[in-house]
Design a protein around this motif. Structure first.
Motif, PDB file in Angstrom:
ATOM      1  N   MET A 199       0.845  -1.185   0.000  1.00 28.65           N
ATOM      2  CA  MET A 199       0.000   0.000   0.000  1.00 28.65           C
ATOM      3  C   MET A 199       0.881   1.236   0.000  1.00 28.65           C
ATOM      4  SD  MET A 199      -3.333  -1.240   1.408  1.00 28.65           S
ATOM      5  CE  MET A 199      -3.754  -2.943   1.574  1.00 28.65           C
TER       6      MET A 199
ATOM      7  N   ALA B 100       8.675  -3.920  -4.849  1.00 24.09           N
ATOM      8  CA  ALA B 100       7.851  -4.468  -3.764  1.00 24.09           C
ATOM      9  C   ALA B 100       6.387  -4.540  -4.194  1.00 24.09           C
ATOM     10  CB  ALA B 100       8.003  -3.620  -2.502  1.00 24.09           C
ATOM     11  N   LYS B 101       5.947  -3.522  -4.909  1.00 23.09           N
ATOM     12  CA  LYS B 101       4.559  -3.535  -5.383  1.00 23.09           C
ATOM     13  C   LYS B 101       4.349  -4.680  -6.372  1.00 23.09           C
ATOM     14  CE  LYS B 101       1.105  -0.792  -7.844  1.00 23.09           C
ATOM     15  NZ  LYS B 101       0.091  -0.290  -6.917  1.00 23.09           N
TER      16      LYS B 101
ATOM     17  N   PHE C 195       6.158  -7.380  -6.763  1.00 23.43           N
ATOM     18  CA  PHE C 195       6.324  -8.694  -6.137  1.00 23.43           C
ATOM     19  C   PHE C 195       5.051  -9.076  -5.367  1.00 23.43           C
ATOM     20  CE2 PHE C 195       8.635 -11.618  -3.033  1.00 23.43           C
ATOM     21  CZ  PHE C 195       8.786 -12.631  -3.965  1.00 23.43           C
ATOM     22  N   GLY C 196       4.430  -8.094  -4.717  1.00 25.10           N
ATOM     23  CA  GLY C 196       3.164  -8.354  -4.021  1.00 25.10           C
ATOM     24  C   GLY C 196       2.106  -8.888  -4.976  1.00 25.10           C
TER      25      GLY C 196
ATOM     26  N   ARG D  87       0.748 -12.830  -4.935  1.00 24.62           N
ATOM     27  CA  ARG D  87      -0.666 -13.090  -4.657  1.00 24.62           C
ATOM     28  C   ARG D  87      -1.254 -14.038  -5.700  1.00 24.62           C
ATOM     29  NH1 ARG D  87      -4.838  -8.230  -2.917  1.00 24.62           N
ATOM     30  NH2 ARG D  87      -6.397  -9.615  -2.024  1.00 24.62           N
TER      31      ARG D  87
ATOM     32  N   GLN E 207     -12.668   1.405  -4.745  1.00 20.69           N
ATOM     33  CA  GLN E 207     -13.180   0.638  -3.613  1.00 20.69           C
ATOM     34  C   GLN E 207     -14.607   1.041  -3.268  1.00 20.69           C
ATOM     35  OE1 GLN E 207     -10.235   1.092  -0.530  1.00 20.69           O
ATOM     36  NE2 GLN E 207      -8.939  -0.511  -1.377  1.00 20.69           N
TER      37      GLN E 207
ATOM     38  N   TYR F 272      -9.196 -10.985 -10.245  1.00 24.13           N
ATOM     39  CA  TYR F 272      -8.100 -10.032 -10.438  1.00 24.13           C
ATOM     40  C   TYR F 272      -6.892 -10.373  -9.575  1.00 24.13           C
ATOM     41  CZ  TYR F 272      -5.797  -5.547 -11.223  1.00 24.13           C
ATOM     42  OH  TYR F 272      -4.896  -4.566 -11.577  1.00 24.13           O
ATOM     43  N   PHE F 273      -7.120 -10.669  -8.318  1.00 26.04           N
ATOM     44  CA  PHE F 273      -5.981 -10.863  -7.416  1.00 26.04           C
ATOM     45  C   PHE F 273      -5.387 -12.258  -7.485  1.00 26.04           C
ATOM     46  CE2 PHE F 273      -8.142  -7.377  -4.912  1.00 26.04           C
ATOM     47  CZ  PHE F 273      -7.269  -6.404  -5.351  1.00 26.04           C
TER      48      PHE F 273
ATOM     49  N   ASP G 195      -4.898  -2.481  -7.443  1.00 29.62           N
ATOM     50  CA  ASP G 195      -3.601  -2.967  -6.950  1.00 29.62           C
ATOM     51  C   ASP G 195      -3.239  -2.352  -5.596  1.00 29.62           C
ATOM     52  OD1 ASP G 195      -3.064  -4.722  -9.030  1.00 29.62           O
ATOM     53  OD2 ASP G 195      -2.190  -3.160 -10.281  1.00 29.62           O
ATOM     54  N   ALA G 196      -3.877  -1.225  -5.252  1.00 25.76           N
ATOM     55  CA  ALA G 196      -3.599  -0.621  -3.943  1.00 25.76           C
ATOM     56  C   ALA G 196      -4.038  -1.549  -2.809  1.00 25.76           C
ATOM     57  CB  ALA G 196      -4.314   0.727  -3.829  1.00 25.76           C
ATOM     58  N   GLU G 197      -4.910  -2.513  -3.114  1.00 23.89           N
ATOM     59  CA  GLU G 197      -5.357  -3.447  -2.077  1.00 23.89           C
ATOM     60  C   GLU G 197      -4.375  -4.599  -1.870  1.00 23.89           C
ATOM     61  OE1 GLU G 197      -9.360  -4.829  -2.704  1.00 23.89           O
ATOM     62  OE2 GLU G 197     -10.065  -2.846  -3.266  1.00 23.89           O
ATOM     63  N   THR G 198      -3.366  -4.673  -2.707  1.00 30.27           N
ATOM     64  CA  THR G 198      -2.372  -5.738  -2.560  1.00 30.27           C
ATOM     65  C   THR G 198      -1.163  -5.217  -1.796  1.00 30.27           C
ATOM     66  OG1 THR G 198      -3.074  -6.817  -4.597  1.00 30.27           O
ATOM     67  CG2 THR G 198      -0.857  -7.316  -3.821  1.00 30.27           C
ATOM     68  N   ALA G 199      -0.858  -5.874  -0.695  1.00 35.86           N
ATOM     69  CA  ALA G 199       0.273  -5.423   0.118  1.00 35.86           C
ATOM     70  C   ALA G 199       1.573  -5.538  -0.659  1.00 35.86           C
ATOM     71  CB  ALA G 199       0.347  -6.258   1.390  1.00 35.86           C
ATOM     72  N   ALA G 200       2.404  -4.510  -0.552  1.00 39.68           N
ATOM     73  CA  ALA G 200       3.729  -4.566  -1.159  1.00 39.68           C
ATOM     74  C   ALA G 200       4.583  -5.555  -0.378  1.00 39.68           C
ATOM     75  CB  ALA G 200       4.368  -3.177  -1.152  1.00 39.68           C
ATOM     76  N   VAL G 201       5.366  -6.341  -1.112  1.00 36.15           N
ATOM     77  CA  VAL G 201       6.252  -7.324  -0.470  1.00 36.15           C
ATOM     78  C   VAL G 201       7.648  -7.141  -1.062  1.00 36.15           C
ATOM     79  CG1 VAL G 201       6.691  -9.759  -0.028  1.00 36.15           C
ATOM     80  CG2 VAL G 201       4.323  -8.962  -0.312  1.00 36.15           C
ATOM     81  N   PRO G 202       8.602  -6.676  -0.253  1.00 37.01           N
ATOM     82  CA  PRO G 202       9.942  -6.494  -0.823  1.00 37.01           C
ATOM     83  C   PRO G 202      10.524  -7.836  -1.248  1.00 37.01           C
ATOM     84  CG  PRO G 202       9.735  -5.421   1.325  1.00 37.01           C
ATOM     85  CD  PRO G 202       8.530  -6.284   1.147  1.00 37.01           C
TER      86      PRO G 202
END
Lengths: 186, 245
Positions: free
Chosen positions: A1, A34-35, A37-38, A42, A129, A147-148, B60-67
């Motif tokens: 986020m 990081a974004k 990769f998230g 997922r 949202q 989507y996710f 995509d803002a709902e997906t947590a960033a993961v380094p």
């Protein structure tokens, strides 16, 4: 986020990467990885595989940097789209998706993002949202699952024991309504 | 920009529904492949897909960033760090049979004069898929600071692309040359262009025939008369990607 990096900065890093500037490309990686990769994690769940795909994604971004066109997409949307597509391609290439207990909650129970996430989301994210919040919760949950998780309509329909046609109609109707609301508010 | 979207999925045109399904990521492997093939040659359809991609992106803002792990960059760097930049090849040196795109770009970077502002190009093209009627090409080239540099339009009467300078440029005594890089091939000259003064410049149709979306276009500044080696030797003032819209 959190707040995405400014588009102008990312666009200029991409423009420099397109000329062969690896140092600028590394900054672009630091700002966005990081974004991305998230997103990939997922969809793919399995970490080692997600890392391999992320590597592949950034090599692709490096090679395609000159194709980025700010008139057609923001830099982060462009990069995230490449990432999602690569992750989904990998997912489709394997036979069975690893079980994902946390995502297995059925559609009716899916609450969407929690209140805190909703408050934290800024701008377009909050708008989307809110728009999804006006839908039948099952429709919004089906959109998020596709989507996710990168699920096909067929896979999600089987998981939820719904006819594919019903699911497809929910998702399309929901997205059309979401977009109408968001663009009406713009 | 969707105009008025219908609210009933049954009223959604089939292409819009397919674009939505693809952007969402809900298609199976074969259907995805079909869409991706079509995206390369159908600009109107691609615009539909990009519209849905943009509409979905805020999710995509709902997906947590993961380094990712720190060593991942090293793996990527091993693939992207430009190799030793070849010195400007003498005319007699045989050109490598295959040269990857990034090698070409690295070469160009090495040749670019320090202090030359790289210009960003917005280059949009409409190329009718062969063997359809003559392709239509429109382009807008701007410097990095947004100053318009050049506009281009396909002129069906002449069967050619007309390049028109938007401003006076400063390339006295030099010849700007237009190049295309297609896939892994070395840069191919599309000929000299005149971006000095206010006169339109025409690139004959046979010269641009076969150009495909995704190819990289670039303008380098060469000695009068053009590159002596057949490859770019001067600073690159503008690059961009040819894309169908």
């Amino acid at each position: 986020m959190g707040q995405p990096p400014p588009s102008a900065e990312l666009a200029s890093l991409l423009a420099r990467a397109a000329t062969g500037d690896a140092a600028s490309f590394q900054v672009f990686y630091d700002r966005t990885s990081a974004k991305l990769f998230g997103i990939v994690l997922r969809i793919l769940i399995e970490r080692g595989e997600a890392e391999d795909v992320l590597q592949d994604i950034y090599v692709t971004i490096w090679r395609k940097a000159a194709e980025f066109d700010a008139a057609r997409a923001s830099p982060i949307t462009w990069a995230a789209t490449i990432a999602r597509n690569r992750a989904i391609d990998r997912l489709r290439a394997r036979a069975v998706r690893p079980s994902a207990p946390l995502e297995e909650a059925d559609l009716v129970a899916d609450p969407g993002p929690d209140a805190e996430a909703l408050l934290a989301a800024a701008g377009d994210a909050a708008l989307v949202q809110r728009a999804l919040g006006t839908l039948d919760p099952r429709h919004a949950a089906a959109i998020r699952a596709c989507y996710f998780e990168g699920l096909t309509y067929e896979a999600l329909a089987a998981r939820e024991a719904l006819p594919v046609g019903t699911l497809k109609s929910w998702v399309r109707r929901g997205l059309m309504r979401m977009r109408t609301i968001v663009e009406g508010a713009a | 920009m969707t105009g008025a979207l219908p609210l009933d999925p049954d009223d959604l045109p089939p292409d819009s529904a397919l674009a939505l399904d693809y952007a969402l990521g809900a298609l199976d492997r074969a259907a995805r492949r079909d869409v991706e093939t079509r995206l390369r040659s159908d600009p109107a359809f691609r615009a539909l897909v990009e519209g849905w991609q943009a509409a979905l992106a805020p999710l995509d803002a709902e997906t947590a960033a993961v380094p990712p792990p720190a060593e991942l960059w090293d793996r990527i760097a091993a693939e992207v760090t430009p190799r030793a930049i070849p010195t400007a090849a003498p005319a007699a040196a045989p050109a490598p049979v295959r040269r990857s795109l990034w090698e070409s770009l690295a070469l160009w970077r090495g040749l670019a004069l320090a202090g030359t502002a790289a210009a960003a190009i917005a280059f949009a093209a409409v190329l009718a898929p062969a063997p359809a009627p003559p392709g239509v090409l429109v382009a807008r080239l701007a410097a990095a600071d947004g100053t318009p540099l050049l506009s281009a339009a396909y002129d069906p009467l002449r069967g050619a692309v007309v390049l028109t300078p938007a401003t006076e440029a400063e390339h006295k005594g030099k010849s700007p040359e237009l190049w295309v890089i297609e896939g892994d091939k070395p840069p191919r000259s599309l000929g000299l262009i005149d971006i000095d003064g206010a006169n339109a410049h025409v690139i004959p149709r046979d010269r641009i025939a076969g150009l495909k979306p995704g190819s990289t276009l670039a303008i380098s500044i060469e000695p009068l008369g053009g590159s002596p080696t057949g490859a770019p030797t001067g600073p690159i003032v503008a690059t961009g990607t040819l894309s169908a819209i």
